[in-house]
Every structure is written in C-alpha cells, then in structure tokens.
Design a protein around this motif. Sequence first.
Motif, PDB file in Angstrom:
ATOM      1  N   ASP A 174       0.865  -1.175   0.000  1.00 39.83           N
ATOM      2  CA  ASP A 174       0.000   0.000   0.000  1.00 39.83           C
ATOM      3  C   ASP A 174       0.902   1.225   0.000  1.00 39.83           C
ATOM      4  OD1 ASP A 174      -1.937   2.004   0.482  1.00 39.83           O
ATOM      5  OD2 ASP A 174      -1.632   1.774   2.646  1.00 39.83           O
ATOM      6  N   SER A 175       0.894   1.962  -1.091  1.00 42.32           N
ATOM      7  CA  SER A 175       1.796   3.110  -1.219  1.00 42.32           C
ATOM      8  C   SER A 175       1.067   4.443  -1.128  1.00 42.32           C
ATOM      9  CB  SER A 175       2.536   3.034  -2.567  1.00 42.32           C
ATOM     10  OG  SER A 175       1.618   2.937  -3.641  1.00 42.32           O
ATOM     11  N   MET A 176      -0.214   4.403  -0.673  1.00 38.66           N
ATOM     12  CA  MET A 176      -0.975   5.644  -0.634  1.00 38.66           C
ATOM     13  C   MET A 176      -1.712   5.874   0.678  1.00 38.66           C
ATOM     14  SD  MET A 176      -3.289   7.127  -3.723  1.00 38.66           S
ATOM     15  CE  MET A 176      -3.711   8.885  -3.730  1.00 38.66           C
ATOM     16  N   GLY A 177      -1.508   5.006   1.651  1.00 36.93           N
ATOM     17  CA  GLY A 177      -2.081   5.262   2.970  1.00 36.93           C
ATOM     18  C   GLY A 177      -3.424   4.630   3.240  1.00 36.93           C
ATOM     19  N   TYR A 178      -3.796   3.569   2.499  1.00 32.07           N
ATOM     20  CA  TYR A 178      -5.053   2.875   2.743  1.00 32.07           C
ATOM     21  C   TYR A 178      -4.783   1.633   3.585  1.00 32.07           C
ATOM     22  CZ  TYR A 178      -7.012   6.014  -0.754  1.00 32.07           C
ATOM     23  OH  TYR A 178      -7.415   7.130  -1.443  1.00 32.07           O
ATOM     24  N   ALA A 179      -4.513   1.857   4.871  1.00 36.64           N
ATOM     25  CA  ALA A 179      -4.084   0.772   5.753  1.00 36.64           C
ATOM     26  C   ALA A 179      -5.150  -0.288   5.955  1.00 36.64           C
ATOM     27  CB  ALA A 179      -3.666   1.352   7.109  1.00 36.64           C
ATOM     28  N   PHE A 180      -6.436   0.065   5.783  1.00 32.81           N
ATOM     29  CA  PHE A 180      -7.498  -0.911   6.015  1.00 32.81           C
ATOM     30  C   PHE A 180      -7.527  -2.002   4.943  1.00 32.81           C
ATOM     31  CE2 PHE A 180      -8.643   2.174   9.042  1.00 32.81           C
ATOM     32  CZ  PHE A 180      -9.587   1.643   9.903  1.00 32.81           C
ATOM     33  N   THR A 181      -6.755  -1.838   3.876  1.00 32.56           N
ATOM     34  CA  THR A 181      -6.667  -2.897   2.863  1.00 32.56           C
ATOM     35  C   THR A 181      -5.635  -3.962   3.242  1.00 32.56           C
ATOM     36  OG1 THR A 181      -4.965  -1.698   1.590  1.00 32.56           O
ATOM     37  CG2 THR A 181      -7.272  -1.246   1.051  1.00 32.56           C
ATOM     38  N   LEU A 182      -4.783  -3.673   4.210  1.00 32.62           N
ATOM     39  CA  LEU A 182      -3.695  -4.598   4.552  1.00 32.62           C
ATOM     40  C   LEU A 182      -4.194  -5.963   5.037  1.00 32.62           C
ATOM     41  CD1 LEU A 182      -1.295  -2.036   6.300  1.00 32.62           C
ATOM     42  CD2 LEU A 182      -0.965  -3.109   4.066  1.00 32.62           C
ATOM     43  N   PRO A 183      -5.116  -6.022   6.030  1.00 35.44           N
ATOM     44  CA  PRO A 183      -5.603  -7.360   6.452  1.00 35.44           C
ATOM     45  C   PRO A 183      -6.363  -8.087   5.355  1.00 35.44           C
ATOM     46  CG  PRO A 183      -6.861  -5.590   7.521  1.00 35.44           C
ATOM     47  CD  PRO A 183      -5.687  -4.942   6.857  1.00 35.44           C
ATOM     48  N   LEU A 184      -6.988  -7.346   4.462  1.00 36.09           N
ATOM     49  CA  LEU A 184      -7.715  -7.966   3.350  1.00 36.09           C
ATOM     50  C   LEU A 184      -6.771  -8.779   2.479  1.00 36.09           C
ATOM     51  CD1 LEU A 184     -10.471  -8.082   1.770  1.00 36.09           C
ATOM     52  CD2 LEU A 184      -9.617  -6.134   0.459  1.00 36.09           C
ATOM     53  N   PHE A 185      -5.660  -8.171   2.083  1.00 32.05           N
ATOM     54  CA  PHE A 185      -4.708  -8.851   1.208  1.00 32.05           C
ATOM     55  C   PHE A 185      -3.883  -9.898   1.962  1.00 32.05           C
ATOM     56  CE2 PHE A 185      -5.808  -5.489  -1.645  1.00 32.05           C
ATOM     57  CZ  PHE A 185      -5.523  -5.968  -2.914  1.00 32.05           C
ATOM     58  N   LYS A 186      -3.662  -9.671   3.249  1.00 31.39           N
ATOM     59  CA  LYS A 186      -2.843 -10.614   4.006  1.00 31.39           C
ATOM     60  C   LYS A 186      -3.613 -11.892   4.357  1.00 31.39           C
ATOM     61  CE  LYS A 186       0.192 -11.015   8.019  1.00 31.39           C
ATOM     62  NZ  LYS A 186       0.927 -10.271   9.076  1.00 31.39           N
ATOM     63  N   TYR A 187      -4.809 -11.721   4.879  1.00 38.10           N
ATOM     64  CA  TYR A 187      -5.532 -12.885   5.396  1.00 38.10           C
ATOM     65  C   TYR A 187      -6.455 -13.542   4.380  1.00 38.10           C
ATOM     66  CZ  TYR A 187      -3.728 -11.121   9.791  1.00 38.10           C
ATOM     67  OH  TYR A 187      -2.883 -10.677  10.789  1.00 38.10           O
ATOM     68  N   LEU A 188      -6.997 -12.774   3.440  1.00 33.75           N
ATOM     69  CA  LEU A 188      -7.833 -13.370   2.404  1.00 33.75           C
ATOM     70  C   LEU A 188      -7.049 -13.626   1.118  1.00 33.75           C
ATOM     71  CD1 LEU A 188     -11.266 -11.506   2.760  1.00 33.75           C
ATOM     72  CD2 LEU A 188     -10.523 -13.679   3.751  1.00 33.75           C
ATOM     73  N   GLY A 189      -6.140 -12.705   0.801  1.00 32.58           N
ATOM     74  CA  GLY A 189      -5.344 -12.877  -0.413  1.00 32.58           C
ATOM     75  C   GLY A 189      -4.119 -13.747  -0.228  1.00 32.58           C
ATOM     76  N   GLY A 190      -3.738 -13.999   1.031  1.00 34.33           N
ATOM     77  CA  GLY A 190      -2.559 -14.817   1.286  1.00 34.33           C
ATOM     78  C   GLY A 190      -1.265 -14.165   0.843  1.00 34.33           C
ATOM     79  N   CYS A 191      -1.242 -12.829   0.819  1.00 33.09           N
ATOM     80  CA  CYS A 191      -0.066 -12.093   0.336  1.00 33.09           C
ATOM     81  C   CYS A 191       0.851 -11.692   1.490  1.00 33.09           C
ATOM     82  CB  CYS A 191      -0.502 -10.815  -0.397  1.00 33.09           C
ATOM     83  SG  CYS A 191      -1.786 -11.031  -1.636  1.00 33.09           S
ATOM     84  N   ARG A 192       2.108 -11.483   1.163  1.00 35.14           N
ATOM     85  CA  ARG A 192       3.001 -10.783   2.080  1.00 35.14           C
ATOM     86  C   ARG A 192       2.743  -9.297   1.864  1.00 35.14           C
ATOM     87  NH1 ARG A 192       7.910 -13.809  -0.503  1.00 35.14           N
ATOM     88  NH2 ARG A 192       6.216 -14.378  -1.906  1.00 35.14           N
ATOM     89  N   VAL A 193       2.531  -8.567   2.932  1.00 35.79           N
ATOM     90  CA  VAL A 193       2.077  -7.180   2.785  1.00 35.79           C
ATOM     91  C   VAL A 193       3.068  -6.201   3.410  1.00 35.79           C
ATOM     92  CG1 VAL A 193      -0.341  -7.871   2.718  1.00 35.79           C
ATOM     93  CG2 VAL A 193       0.680  -7.216   4.900  1.00 35.79           C
ATOM     94  N   GLY A 194       3.174  -5.056   2.751  1.00 40.21           N
ATOM     95  CA  GLY A 194       3.993  -3.961   3.251  1.00 40.21           C
ATOM     96  C   GLY A 194       3.297  -2.644   2.955  1.00 40.21           C
ATOM     97  N   CYS A 195       3.803  -1.579   3.492  1.00 38.96           N
ATOM     98  CA  CYS A 195       3.196  -0.274   3.234  1.00 38.96           C
ATOM     99  C   CYS A 195       4.244   0.825   3.354  1.00 38.96           C
ATOM    100  CB  CYS A 195       2.031  -0.010   4.183  1.00 38.96           C
ATOM    101  SG  CYS A 195       2.489  -0.005   5.925  1.00 38.96           S
ATOM    102  N   TYR A 196       4.002   1.877   2.605  1.00 39.83           N
ATOM    103  CA  TYR A 196       4.823   3.085   2.724  1.00 39.83           C
ATOM    104  C   TYR A 196       3.877   4.180   3.207  1.00 39.83           C
ATOM    105  CZ  TYR A 196       8.299   6.657   1.721  1.00 39.83           C
ATOM    106  OH  TYR A 196       9.207   7.676   1.848  1.00 39.83           O
ATOM    107  N   VAL A 197       4.119   4.667   4.408  1.00 35.83           N
ATOM    108  CA  VAL A 197       3.227   5.641   5.039  1.00 35.83           C
ATOM    109  C   VAL A 197       3.764   7.051   4.828  1.00 35.83           C
ATOM    110  CG1 VAL A 197       2.063   6.333   7.165  1.00 35.83           C
ATOM    111  CG2 VAL A 197       2.611   3.916   6.767  1.00 35.83           C
ATOM    112  N   HIS A 198       3.038   7.815   4.035  1.00 39.16           N
ATOM    113  CA  HIS A 198       3.400   9.220   3.838  1.00 39.16           C
ATOM    114  C   HIS A 198       2.897  10.074   4.986  1.00 39.16           C
ATOM    115  CE1 HIS A 198       4.544   8.631  -0.406  1.00 39.16           C
ATOM    116  NE2 HIS A 198       3.558   7.768  -0.436  1.00 39.16           N
ATOM    117  N   TYR A 199       1.716   9.717   5.479  1.00 35.55           N
ATOM    118  CA  TYR A 199       1.063  10.529   6.491  1.00 35.55           C
ATOM    119  C   TYR A 199       0.072   9.641   7.227  1.00 35.55           C
ATOM    120  CZ  TYR A 199      -0.950  14.832   8.466  1.00 35.55           C
ATOM    121  OH  TYR A 199      -1.352  15.836   9.312  1.00 35.55           O
TER     122      TYR A 199
END
Length: 492
Positions: A174-199
């Motif tokens: 997530d490169s734009m600050g939509y943190a609520f998508t992280l559990p979606l992709f991690k637990y349902l998508g089975g992805c390794r997840v990361g984020c870049y927090v601008h703010y």
Amino acid sequence: MTFVVTGSAASGSRLLCSLLIPALFLSGILCVCVVVLLWGIRFWIQQRKKQLTSAGRDGKRPLLVAFFHPYCNAGGGGERVLWCAIRTLQKKYRNVTCVVYTGDRGVNGEEIVEGAFRRFSIKLTHPVKFVFLEKRYLVEASLYPHFTLLGQSLGSVFLGWEALLKCVPDIYIDSMGYAFTLPLFKYLGGCRVGCYVHYPTISTDMLSVVRNQDTRFNNAAFITNSPLFSRFKLVYYYFFAFMYGLVGSCSDVVMVNSSWTLNHILSLWRAGACTSVVYPPCDVQTFLDIPLEAEKSACEYSIVSIGQFRPEKDHPLQIRAFAKLLKEKRLGQQPLLKLILIGGCRNQQDEERVDNLKCLCEELGVSNNVTFRINIPFEELKRHLAEATIGLHTMWNEHFGIGVVECMAAGTVILAHNSGGPKLDIVVPFEGHITGFLAENEDSYAERMAHILSLSPEKRLEIRENARRSVRRFSDQHFEETFLLSVEPLFK
C-alpha cells in the motif's frame, strides 16, 4: 420475606444460566462459521490466482508485486515515491512483474508511464501491468461529508476487494495510505504485505486539535464551538485510532517517510520491529544542476509554491499572506512581486478548489500578481524554480515535504511551516548555518517574506548555498538503498 427474595434470586440465576449456555453455544457456532467462510474465501482466491497467472518465457511464474495507488496519475510526491519504488524493484529483481492498482480511468497505461516520465523524469526499465478499478469513488472524501475518515477507510476495503478479485499478487504494498486494505490482502489474499506511510490517517496531533477545540480544515467551527460535539468527535477519533492501529499492525513491513511520521506510527501501530524510515526520493541532482548565481537587478521577484491542490496544503494561507505583504507595502519601492502556485489536480474536487482560490485572489485584489500552473511538465517546473527568489510552503504538520527539498535544491530561499518534516528533518541548520525560514500564520509568513526580500543578494546567496549543501542527504540513490533494505523480508 427473606425466603421469597432468595427464591427469586435463585430463579433468576437459573433463568440466566438457561439463556447464557445457548447463547455461548450459538456464538461458538457463529465463530466457527465465520472462520470456515473466511477460509473458503481464501481458498477460492488462491485458486483464482492460479487461473489468472500465467508462466513467463522461461516457464516460471513471475513474482507479482502490486502497489495500491488509486491516484497514480497525479503529480505529487507520493507518486514520485511510487515510480521510484517500481524502478528500483525492476533494476534489482529480474523475475518481478510490477502491478499498479489505479482508479485513473481516463487514460491508458502507456499515458500514465509517459506522464511519470514527463513530470518526474523517471524512466522505467520494464513494462508495468495496470489494473484499472471502477469503484475509486468509494474513497473520495466528497462521498462522506461526515465521518470522513471512517467512510473513506471502509470504502478502501471495498475498493481493495475489487483489486484483489482482478489480480491476486504475491506481494502487496500500500503506497498511498489505505491501511485498512492490509488485512484484506494478508488474510484473504494470502499475500506478504507492506506499506509506505506518507502521512498517518489519524495522529495524536489530530486528537489534540479536537481536544483543544481548535478550528482546522478537518475540524469545523460548529464542532469547536460545541463541547458536546467536540467530546463526541474525540470519542470517534479514539475509536478510529484504535482500529487504525489494529489494521496497521498486520503489515509485515512498514516504511515511513520521516521521523515525524515514525513517532506517530510507532505510537499507533506498535510495530517497531518491522518499521523503518525511508526518506522519499527527491530529485535533488536535477535541481542542483541549475546554476546558482548571484542575483542580478530584476524587475520582478517570484515566490513559488509546489504542492497538490489539496485542502491540507493550505493554499489560502499563502494567498492571504501574500496579499498582506502587498497591502502593507513592506517592500517600499521594491520590484514587482509574483506568486506562482504550481501543483497537480487529481479530480474535479481539486479543480473546484483551484477555482475557489482564484476567487479568493479576486476578493483580495491580487489576481494580477498570482499565477496558477496546473499539471505542468517537469522542465517548466524547473524553469519556475530557477527564476524564483522564495520557495513557499504552508502545510501544517507536513509529513516530509518533497516540495520543500526541491525548492532548496533549486536554489530558492525556503519559507516553510514551522511543524512536521520541514521543522524536524529539512529546514534545520547545516554545519551551523541557517538553511531557510519557518512561519506559522498569516502575519509571520508576511513578515518572513518581507525579511527575505529585504536581505542583500549576497546574504540570500549564502543561505541558498547552505540549503543546497544540506539537501544532498536526500537523493534517489539513498532512497533505493533504504527501500531495498526495508522490503527485503517480503522477498524471502
């Protein structure tokens, strides 16, 4: 009498037990059903991933690294981070295919990549796969006149679900600050997840603004004037902060863009083991190539502002301070002054905001002295900065301030807001010498601008040279090194 009370109490206890046991049983069944449902959805998504993904030329399936960036065609600092990150991964990993989830429907992939090169001078080495999303309106602030933070965050979950159904990546960032998508992709998508927090979506500073009943762009006057509304909003903010910390802690890798953002994310997400500071890439060398010469007599001084036309950038403050500077005639018989506002418009809201700014200029009688330059090419941006005397920045608690760095590297005398990244990381003394100026309100901005323009050309040149030396610590190369080091756990 005592016997009756005791009997009633015993009867009530038996009734409570008779209701509690079935309730616990039903709750257990419901929890099991939810777990089975989620597991089923995850299994279905994994099967869908196998169907949608094809092998490469060498017979091996490429590693899909997806960036969630619904406004990737905008021209702000966040977009520069996106394209530099993609370029960095393409140079490092040969078996990686980069995917960008975007809501920019009016353009195609080639036009987006061309726009990135035109605005940021960033050339990608390999093609990028774009997944165009249809429900970007769900994260538009205009859709949620009240409870905006919660509305946009929940909207991002539905937008993320659309993205996940269209492309299931191996690594999600997530490169734009939509943190609520992280559990979606991690637990349902089975992805390794990361984020870049601008703010951070919410911060302790925002909580203090509501607690102290201060009027800001995100804290309306009718709320600050009512203790009841302020208390209710404070409870809402604390609830949202708890949820924000919960979803953020799901990330396997957390990158933040400044020490200011780091402090807030650590306090909210409590994920210090996987959190690191990765300063955003600033194209300092391009601006450092602009010749820095002593000022010659000119018939006009220009003050340049760089930043997307978003409410938090506080362009009205720039215009009011500039109008105050002209009205009070602090400069005597100095040459003509020009304020140039340069930025990107993401949508109709931003365009309407620019129209409102133009109306403000007319109201204050400074229309002839203010110029708006929207979504301009990179070369034109450089030209405006090369000719400018002052670089202007007014955002309160700016997370970092790429525009501030660019102004300093180009050789302007920077005047930034006395908060956030500019105060803590950028406009700081370098080797004992000042690198720029800070201000907080309309009066102090007008005073600082008058002071800068009253300095001798030699003194301004000294400040400009100090600023240029100081920003060499921000560069594309430094970003590439720290970014690769941070995301390395996602590729293991």
